[in-house]
Motif scaffolding. Structure first.
Motif, PDB file in Angstrom:
ATOM      1  N   UNK A 101       0.799  -1.225   0.000  1.00 32.86           N
ATOM      2  CA  UNK A 101       0.000   0.000   0.000  1.00 32.86           C
ATOM      3  C   UNK A 101       0.825   1.265   0.000  1.00 32.86           C
ATOM      4  N   UNK A 102       2.026   1.213   0.546  1.00 28.69           N
ATOM      5  CA  UNK A 102       2.860   2.408   0.626  1.00 28.69           C
ATOM      6  C   UNK A 102       3.662   2.654  -0.653  1.00 28.69           C
ATOM      7  N   UNK A 103       3.654   1.674  -1.559  1.00 29.03           N
ATOM      8  CA  UNK A 103       4.405   1.809  -2.808  1.00 29.03           C
ATOM      9  C   UNK A 103       3.498   2.271  -3.941  1.00 29.03           C
ATOM     10  N   UNK A 104       4.101   2.919  -4.928  1.00 25.81           N
ATOM     11  CA  UNK A 104       3.371   3.211  -6.151  1.00 25.81           C
ATOM     12  C   UNK A 104       3.071   1.907  -6.864  1.00 25.81           C
ATOM     13  N   UNK A 105       1.970   1.863  -7.593  1.00 27.62           N
ATOM     14  CA  UNK A 105       1.581   0.627  -8.265  1.00 27.62           C
ATOM     15  C   UNK A 105       2.666   0.140  -9.214  1.00 27.62           C
ATOM     16  N   UNK A 106       3.272   1.069  -9.952  1.00 30.25           N
ATOM     17  CA  UNK A 106       4.315   0.674 -10.898  1.00 30.25           C
ATOM     18  C   UNK A 106       5.522   0.089 -10.174  1.00 30.25           C
TER      19      UNK A 106
END
Length: 496
Positions: free
Chosen positions: A81-86
């Protein structure tokens, strides 16, 4: 001289827990061998006596297992959740690619060793007790289908305690049918946490949370704080590991009726499997780590000593997961966003030691039976061993069950597992140790190649290490929104 002793004492203080755990392994072996020489009653220790000795170790193992569910769910959701999707796609792709590549390398190494050394040729396999061998009627196809089915559990609450298994029964109209492919196909839920299903569900939830960060900043913060709390509890439990490991190993040694006879009959097989597993873990994986990161693998392994000792003592990569996370983050300085994303996946699908063991065991049994294997048979064993290792649960001796489907590949009966079951308890500890080491190397390599991207992403200050404040970078409108939302909620709370 005083300076030298000061340096030694400083090293001991920094690695006190690791030293105590390794000492616990040594004491456990010595205690088990010592108690074997002084049986409680008669000529051997009774099952009840062994249970008493194992009691403390069992409590420790139960406590570690209790942390698996909250740890996997909170860590994965918070990390993804804390990361960008890419970025999460890239990190996940790198992790899966590494795990598959090293598993294939492990299978190839095992096959080369067993075909070259031929530990089962012209040797008597001995008469082993088949009563402890897995007796589950199942085909290779059904096992692989169950693996995919368990990735999509119909009930997440049920997935916390049970996993689906295909059950084959002789048809009522023809109860003496011997062709298992003609049996009636049914299904049942067996006891045991469906870790694979929980991992997939947590990743999907984390991706959804990452896609709606703007609206759900507080939900993300909740899972980050929950992950921090679980790791705090884990830190307390880990200090019990020296005592727990001691009694686990001592009790296991007492369970074997005749250690000398066991290792005498299967000594070369044991040496091939254990040697291959350790060579793969400490040489092949170490070389890969050095080539990819240009860091010292010996220092990395030394920092993972606590996790490796716990893996050897508990014989469970899932139960060792909390310790592995702590060693990676605190001693090897791996970003928690990577370690808590990659390690649960690795503990589920990365089983290098198990894959090598199953390939060697299947060919060893074929050698004992005098069965000549073609190149196609060996290739089928390698593919099936890779798939079986992915489907093996991260629990003690789970590989023994998945070995049945590997034997089915070359037409060997499931009962032949009994030929190697006598030494499997110790081999299981070696392969768990290498499984955990492989997970750790994988997280470090993925972090190395994701470092620049992680630095460029804006996240909660302090990452997942327990920080509670959002970044105040007003130049990022999304983070500014997060900050305003939390401050507004704090203001409401203070007015109430």
């Amino acid at each position: 001289m005083q300076l030298k002793w000061t340096s030694v004492w400083g090293f001991v203080r920094r690695n006190l827990l690791t030293t105590l755990t390794i000492l616990g392994v040594i004491v456990g072996i010595a205690l088990g061998l010592g108690l074997r020489a002084v049986p409680a009653e008669g000529d051997s220790w009774s099952q009840r006596d062994v249970t008493y000795i194992n009691y403390v170790g069992d409590l420790f193992l139960r406590t570690l297992k209790a942390l698996i569910l909250p740890l996997i769910v909170s860590s994965l959701i918070a990390a993804v959740g804390s990361l960008d999707l890419s970025l999460s796609k890239k990190i996940g792709g790198r992790a899966v690619l590494y795990y598959l590549a090293t598993t294939v390398l492990a299978v190839i190494l095992g096959i080369v060793l067993v075909v070259t050394i031929k530990p089962g040729s012209d040797r008597d396999g001995g008469e082993a007790d088949a009563s402890d061998a897995p007796q589950r009627n199942v085909t290779t196809v059904d096992t692989l289908l169950d693996l995919v089915r368990n990735m999509f559990p119909p009930n997440l609450v049920q997935a916390c305690t049970q996993q689906y298994q295909t059950v084959l029964k002789p048809p009522a109209s023809k109860p003496d049918e011997t062709d298992i492919y003609r049996w009636t196909i049914t299904g049942a839920y067996a006891d045991g946490m469906n870790i694979l299903g929980l991992v997939v569900a947590s990743i999907v939830f984390g991706v959804a949370l990452g896609a709606t960060k703007r609206e759900n900043a507080l939900v993300l913060q909740f899972f980050q704080q929950l992950s921090h709390i679980v790791m705090k509890v884990t830190g307390w439990v880990i200090w019990l590991s020296p005592v727990g490991v001691t009694f686990l190993i001592a009790a296991k040694i007492l369970e074997i009726e005749d250690l000398g006879d066991v290792f005498g009959k299967l000594g070369l097989y044991f040496a091939v499997v254990a040697g291959g597993i350790l060579f793969h873990g400490f040489v092949v994986l170490s070389l890969l780590f050095f080539l990819f990161t240009r860091n010292n693998p010996l220092k990395f392994i030394a920092n993972m000593g606590q996790a490796l000792a716990t893996a050897f003592g508990t014989s469970s990569s899932s139960a060792t997961l909390p310790v592995t996370m702590q060693c990676l983050e605190e001693k090897n300085n791996i970003d928690p966003r990577v370690s808590r994303f990659v390690l649960p996946i690795g503990a589920t699908i990365n089983m290098d030691g198990t894959a090598l063991y199953e390939a060697v065991a299947a060919i060893f049994i074929a050698q004992l039976r005098g069965l000549s294997l073609s190149f196609g048979n060996v290739l089928a064993i390698s593919i099936t061993a890779t798939a079986a290792s992915i489907g093996a649960a991260g629990i003690p001796q789970a590989g023994l069950v998945t070995l049945v489907m590997v034997l089915d590949t070359v037409g060997l009966p499931a009962e032949d597992v009994s030929l190697i079951i006598a030494v499997d308890w110790l081999l299981d500890r070696f392969r768990t140790l290498v499984n955990v080491l492989g997970d750790s190397f994988g997280a470090a390599i993925v972090y190395h190649y994701s470092k620049a991207e992680l630095q460029n992403t804006k996240s909660l200050e302090g990452g997942l290490s327990g920080a509670t404040h959002l970044s105040q970078d007003s130049s990022d409108p999304e983070l500014a929104y997060h900050t305003d939302t939390i401050l507004a909620n704090d203001d409401k709370s203070s007015r109430l």
